[in-house]
Design an enzyme around this catalytic site. Structure first.
Site, PDB file in Angstrom:
ATOM      1  N   LYS A  78     102.699   3.355  59.846  1.00 49.26           N
ATOM      2  CA  LYS A  78     103.817   3.041  59.064  1.00 49.26           C
ATOM      3  C   LYS A  78     104.734   3.945  59.169  1.00 49.26           C
ATOM      4  O   LYS A  78     105.156   4.904  58.969  1.00 49.26           O
ATOM      5  CB  LYS A  78     102.725   3.769  57.298  1.00 49.26           C
ATOM      6  CG  LYS A  78     102.933   3.018  55.877  1.00 49.26           C
ATOM      7  CD  LYS A  78     102.743   1.368  56.215  1.00 49.26           C
ATOM      8  CE  LYS A  78     102.718   0.964  54.933  1.00 49.26           C
ATOM      9  NZ  LYS A  78     101.844   0.281  54.469  1.00 49.26           N
ATOM     10  N   GLY A 134     102.929  -5.700  38.371  1.00 47.56           N
ATOM     11  CA  GLY A 134     103.573  -6.078  40.068  1.00 47.56           C
ATOM     12  C   GLY A 134     103.951  -7.456  40.614  1.00 47.56           C
ATOM     13  O   GLY A 134     102.892  -8.496  40.545  1.00 47.56           O
ATOM     14  N   GLY A 155     106.130  -8.839  42.941  1.00 45.32           N
ATOM     15  CA  GLY A 155     106.853  -8.519  44.817  1.00 45.32           C
ATOM     16  C   GLY A 155     106.325  -9.430  45.197  1.00 45.32           C
ATOM     17  O   GLY A 155     105.842 -10.360  44.348  1.00 45.32           O
ATOM     18  N   ASN A 156     106.672  -9.379  46.575  1.00 51.07           N
ATOM     19  CA  ASN A 156     105.930 -10.316  47.711  1.00 51.07           C
ATOM     20  C   ASN A 156     104.494 -10.991  47.336  1.00 51.07           C
ATOM     21  O   ASN A 156     103.789 -12.124  46.591  1.00 51.07           O
ATOM     22  CB  ASN A 156     106.506  -9.618  49.188  1.00 51.07           C
ATOM     23  CG  ASN A 156     105.477 -10.655  49.816  1.00 51.07           C
ATOM     24  OD1 ASN A 156     104.005 -10.587  50.333  1.00 51.07           O
ATOM     25  ND2 ASN A 156     106.545 -12.012  49.937  1.00 51.07           N
ATOM     26  N   ALA A 157     103.487  -9.642  47.211  1.00 46.21           N
ATOM     27  CA  ALA A 157     101.833  -9.932  46.465  1.00 46.21           C
ATOM     28  C   ALA A 157     101.608 -10.420  45.522  1.00 46.21           C
ATOM     29  O   ALA A 157     100.395 -11.215  45.218  1.00 46.21           O
ATOM     30  CB  ALA A 157     101.263  -8.213  46.607  1.00 46.21           C
TER      31      ALA A 157
HETATM   32  N1  GLU Z   1     102.494  -3.684  54.635  1.00 47.34           N
HETATM   33  C1  GLU Z   1     101.971  -4.878  54.923  1.00 47.34           C
HETATM   34  C2  GLU Z   1      99.925  -3.735  54.330  1.00 47.34           C
HETATM   35  O1  GLU Z   1     100.520  -2.598  54.112  1.00 47.34           O
HETATM   36  C3  GLU Z   1     101.933  -5.388  56.157  1.00 47.34           C
HETATM   37  C4  GLU Z   1     101.380  -4.462  57.489  1.00 47.34           C
HETATM   38  C5  GLU Z   1     101.840  -5.111  58.638  1.00 47.34           C
HETATM   39  O2  GLU Z   1     101.794  -6.756  58.581  1.00 47.34           O
HETATM   40  O3  GLU Z   1     101.528  -4.554  59.712  1.00 47.34           O
HETATM   41  O4  GLU Z   1      99.158  -4.276  54.972  1.00 47.34           O
END
Ligand code: GLU
Length: 415
Positions: free
Chosen positions: A105, A217, A219-221
């Site tokens: 991350k 929330g 956002g995208n999700a």
């Molecule tokens: N940020 C997203 C997650 O927390 C996607 C990570 C990715 O696609 O590598 O799962």
């Protein structure tokens, strides 16, 4: 009072899993900490001509099963411990859906809402440049997360390609379609979560047609979840929120119209025909399905007992503390834990990597079909384990994931 440091929470969850699996202490020691982390100071020329130095991190947690993988967050409250926790959860996430990747991350402490496009572009390029030694298609592959998006991925891919003097599409995922992105990546996190809701509803005998849903929330999700639970299963979204507040309409909210309102005004609040609600109250609404889709630690021992939803689908990472988990389990709330519920994003990211390597692209139906297969089998592996060991769904997801990572480490001779 709950411990709210996400990394300490992630370690506690792992300790619990180690106890259930009776793991050797030395194995547990290895799995409790990231294998590598990079801390960078990123000087960026701001629009006023002055240079500001941002702090950034990239944490690679475990690569036993493949290159590390995970998003990049741009957030004013980012901390290295949050990034460590998120990198750990990425490791378990990739393992639970059984894709050949490890976990990582990234994060930069900044407030993108207060930056111009030019400043954001310069920061994105400078960040990827500063961590370029440790990322790459076969090493560590970033993606979007909180407050980052396909445009930012495109800038990062371009900057990285300049360093290597050739196009490096596979170094990052969640790219725009025109630049090697995958069909179906945009709504993948929410769609994957919806597939798990479908399986959970069947498991507990809930009819999703007309079932009420609250989403924290937008956002995208959160946004895609709002539109998909309605279009796929006929659910009724009665409440949504963002960082500025929430809105309710018992008759149902039109997810698309709310999105347009947010795009225009900057928030879901004041959406015509809705009444305002506080974020905290939204979590306690009398709904069938609750979807936390924002940040960590929103369901704690202080409010878990008041939650009335029968299914919680955690599209956010780390929304529930361990104390809250216990309360929810005792109250028979069916929790689909974060790194299972939101694994659709990284699953389609993995599909994107595969397509980049092949230079051959799939259509959306194929992506959906393969995503459904991955999510459904991960859900059932977790459910089966939770029954076998008589443990909650989060502990079960840990057991499935940790066993896979430990096996890979053993086979490599690392344990
Ligand atoms: N940020 C997203 C997650 O927390 C996607 C990570 C990715 O696609 O590598 O799962």
């Amino acid at each position: 009072m709950s411990e709210l440091n996400p990394f300490l929470i992630a370690q506690r969850q792992l300790d619990e899993c180690a106890r259930i699996l009776n793991l050797d202490d030395s194995v547990r020691e290895v799995l409790r900490v990231p294998m590598r982390e990079m801390h960078v100071s990123i000087p960026v020329r701001m629009d006023d001509g002055k240079i500001r130095v941002f702090k950034g991190f990239r944490v690679q947690y475990n690569d036993a099963r493949g290159p590390t993988k995970g998003g990049i967050r741009f957030h004013p409250d980012e901390t290295v411990d949050t990034v460590r926790a998120l990198a750990a959860w990425m490791t378990w996430k990739a393992a639970v859906v059984d894709i050949p990747l490890g976990g990582g991350k990234g994060g930069v402490i900044c407030n993108p809402k207060k930056m111009s496009d030019g400043e954001l572009e310069r920061l994105s390029r400078a960040y990827i440049q500063s961590i370029s030694q440790i990322v790459g298609p076969e090493k560590d592959v970033p993606a979007p997360d909180v407050y980052t998006n396909p445009q930012i991925m495109a800038w990062m891919m371009d900057e990285f390609s300049k360093i290597y003097q050739k196009n490096q599409f596979g170094m990052i995922t969640g790219k725009p379609l025109e630049l090697g992105g995958s069909a179906g990546r945009g709504d993948a996190t929410a769609r994957g979560g919806c597939y798990t809701i479908r399986e959970a509803a069947e498991e507990i005998g809930m009819d999703l047609k007309g079932a009420t849903v609250a989403i924290q929330g937008y956002g995208n999700a959160g946004y895609y979840a709002a539109t998909l639970v309605t279009s796929l299963y006929g659910c009724k979204v009665v409440a949504v929120s963002d960082s500025r507040g929430g809105i309710v309409n018992e008759a149902g909210l039109d997810g698309e119209a709310v999105f347009e309102h947010k795009a225009k005004t900057g928030s879901v609040v004041n959406f015509p025909g809705s009444t305002p609600i506080y974020n905290e109250d939204l979590l306690e609404l009398d709904v069938d399905v609750l979807i936390p889709a924002a940040l960590e630690n929103v369901i704690t021992d202080a409010n878990a007992g008041n939650i009335k939803a029968k299914i919680i689908c955690e599209l956010a990472n780390g929304p529930t503390t361990p104390e809250a988990d216990e309360i929810l389990y005792n109250n028979d709330v069916h929790v689909i834990p974060d790194f299972l519920a939101n694994a659709g994003g990284v699953t389609v990211s993995y599909f994107e990597m595969v397509q980049n390597f092949y230079m051959y692209y799939w259509d959306e139906e194929l992506v959906h079909e393969r995503l459904d297969k991955k999510m459904t089998s991960a859900y059932h592996a977790t459910l089966h384990t939770s029954r076998k060991y008589k443990i909650n769904m989060r502990q079960a997801a840990y057991v499935v994931a940790v066993e896979r990572v430990v096996e890979a480490m053993r086979l490599r001779g690392r344990l």
